[in-house]
Write a protein that holds these residues in place. Structure first.
Motif, mmCIF file in Angstrom:
data_model
loop_
_atom_site.group_PDB
_atom_site.id
_atom_site.type_symbol
_atom_site.label_atom_id
_atom_site.label_comp_id
_atom_site.label_asym_id
_atom_site.label_seq_id
_atom_site.Cartn_x
_atom_site.Cartn_y
_atom_site.Cartn_z
ATOM 1 N N SER A 109 0.819 -1.226 0.000
ATOM 2 C CA SER A 109 0.000 0.000 0.000
ATOM 3 C C SER A 109 0.844 1.265 0.000
ATOM 4 O O SER A 109 0.335 2.362 0.251
ATOM 5 C CB SER A 109 -0.935 0.007 1.218
ATOM 6 N N LYS A 110 2.157 1.095 -0.245
ATOM 7 C CA LYS A 110 3.108 2.215 -0.271
ATOM 8 C C LYS A 110 3.191 2.936 1.081
ATOM 9 O O LYS A 110 3.458 4.149 1.151
ATOM 10 C CB LYS A 110 2.716 3.232 -1.365
ATOM 11 N N GLN A 111 2.989 2.177 2.153
ATOM 12 C CA GLN A 111 3.165 2.714 3.500
ATOM 13 C C GLN A 111 4.519 2.279 4.043
ATOM 14 O O GLN A 111 5.003 1.180 3.744
ATOM 15 C CB GLN A 111 2.047 2.212 4.421
ATOM 16 N N ILE A 112 5.124 3.145 4.861
ATOM 17 C CA ILE A 112 6.458 2.865 5.388
ATOM 18 C C ILE A 112 6.379 1.814 6.487
ATOM 19 O O ILE A 112 5.594 1.934 7.430
ATOM 20 C CB ILE A 112 7.110 4.153 5.921
ATOM 21 N N ILE A 113 7.199 0.775 6.356
ATOM 22 C CA ILE A 113 7.317 -0.277 7.364
ATOM 23 C C ILE A 113 8.709 -0.195 7.958
ATOM 24 O O ILE A 113 9.711 -0.159 7.231
ATOM 25 C CB ILE A 113 7.092 -1.679 6.743
ATOM 26 N N PHE A 114 8.780 -0.143 9.286
ATOM 27 C CA PHE A 114 10.071 -0.019 9.974
ATOM 28 C C PHE A 114 10.328 -1.251 10.835
ATOM 29 O O PHE A 114 9.487 -1.639 11.647
ATOM 30 C CB PHE A 114 10.080 1.239 10.853
ATOM 31 N N GLU A 115 11.489 -1.870 10.631
ATOM 32 C CA GLU A 115 11.907 -3.024 11.430
ATOM 33 C C GLU A 115 13.100 -2.593 12.288
ATOM 34 O O GLU A 115 14.207 -2.395 11.784
ATOM 35 C CB GLU A 115 12.323 -4.189 10.524
ATOM 36 N N PRO A 116 12.891 -2.383 13.618
ATOM 37 C CA PRO A 116 13.980 -1.852 14.455
ATOM 38 C C PRO A 116 15.096 -2.869 14.672
ATOM 39 O O PRO A 116 14.881 -4.078 14.585
ATOM 40 C CB PRO A 116 13.272 -1.532 15.773
#
Length: 303
Positions: A109-116
């Motif tokens: 969906s072109k949303q930012i996903i962050f994996e810390p």
């Protein structure tokens, strides 16, 4: 410029660092915990998360970069904007790995996903603490047997007569001593009260005479004039740099000083402070033309 390094530095001191027009990196505190399956203890930690809705520029990141690189606030803001454009372009094709922070990518969906990056602990009070694995402790429950056997008895044994008389005598003797002690205490209280009254009479009748009285002192108190208008020379993350700037301006003839720390934790240095707004504006224009184009006017009103 590696923007991730500046974000990493600030997360050790602040709970939120906002990258304008991109998002905010937020830290959440997690207490110490135990994994009962692996018997591993984990120290308290402050893990990082990302919120794409936090895009308003609060000035924290730009001020820190400006102070660290010794550049103006405007140049620092421009450098941040260029880094954000670069990130947005790279995210269209691949994921971005930010040093000591984690990995950023886009979903369908072109949303930012962050994996810390969970190996990094931003909680300074836990510095040096690591996870600890302990061996399992086996506990055994053993029935405790009474030391003295309990004998059930339905017959009530009679108490010898001489024991009854001895107990009665002991009680009477104890009461006698108690009464004597009470009498002695009352006598002592009466004597003490009498001595205290005599002492109070002597104090009341005593006369104190001072032959050489002390002279009267007259103090002239000068009320300090409020100066709420400050011509700012700079804001510094490190207090030592602020003190160096003050000494530098004093040598140039300015009445420079430190006026406190702003809401972003930066120490502010002023060329001079003024009670009149027109004087402050005139001197600000003069300083901009001759000394520093980055000077600006701060108004601090008393609460």
């Amino acid at each position: 410029m590696n923007l991730a390094n500046y974000i990493n530095d600030l997360l050790y001191r602040y709970d939120c660092v906002i990258v304008p027009d991109f998002g905010g990196f937020v830290t959440n505190r997690i207490g110490a915990k135990l994994n009962s399956d692996t018997h591993t203890f984990y120290p308290p930690t402050k893990q990082i998360a990302f919120n794409s809705h936090l895009t308003h520029n609060d000035g924290l990141l730009a001020n820190y970069i400006a102070s660290s690189e010794q550049i103006s606030f405007e140049k620092a803001s421009t450098a941040i904007s260029l880094s954000v454009i670069k990130w947005q372009n790279e995210l269209q094709n691949t994921e971005i790995k930010l040093d000591n922070l984690g990995t950023i990518s886009l979903n369908e969906s072109k949303q930012i996903i962050f994996e810390p990056k969970k190996e990094v602990n931003f909680l300074t009070s836990s510095f040096g603490l690591t996870s600890l694995e302990s061996s399992a402790i086996e506990r055994y429950r053993q029935e405790v047997k009474p030391l003295i056997p309990v004998v059930a008895s339905t017959e009530r044994k009679s108490v010898p007569a001489f024991i009854k008389y001895a107990a009665t005598a002991a009680i009477l003797l104890t009461l006698g001593f108690a009464g004597y002690n009470s009498y002695e205490q009352n006598q002592q209280k009466e004597v003490f009260a009498s001595q205290q009254k005599e002492l109070e009479k002597k104090i009341q009748t005593a006369t104190f005479v001072i032959s050489n009285p002390l002279p009267t002192l007259k103090l002239n108190v000068v009320k300090e004039i409020a100066k709420p208008y400050h011509v700012i020379a700079g804001a510094f993350q490190i207090a030592e740099n602020a003190e160096k700037k003050v000494n530098e301006l004093i040598l140039k003839g300015f009445n420079a000083k430190i006026i406190g720390v702003n809401k972003w934790g930066l120490t502010q240095v002023t060329f001079d402070s003024y009670a009149d707004k027109n004087d402050a504006i005139n001197n600000l224009n003069k300083i901009k033309k001759t000394v520093s184009k980055d000077a600006w006017l701060l108004i601090k009103t008393s609460k």
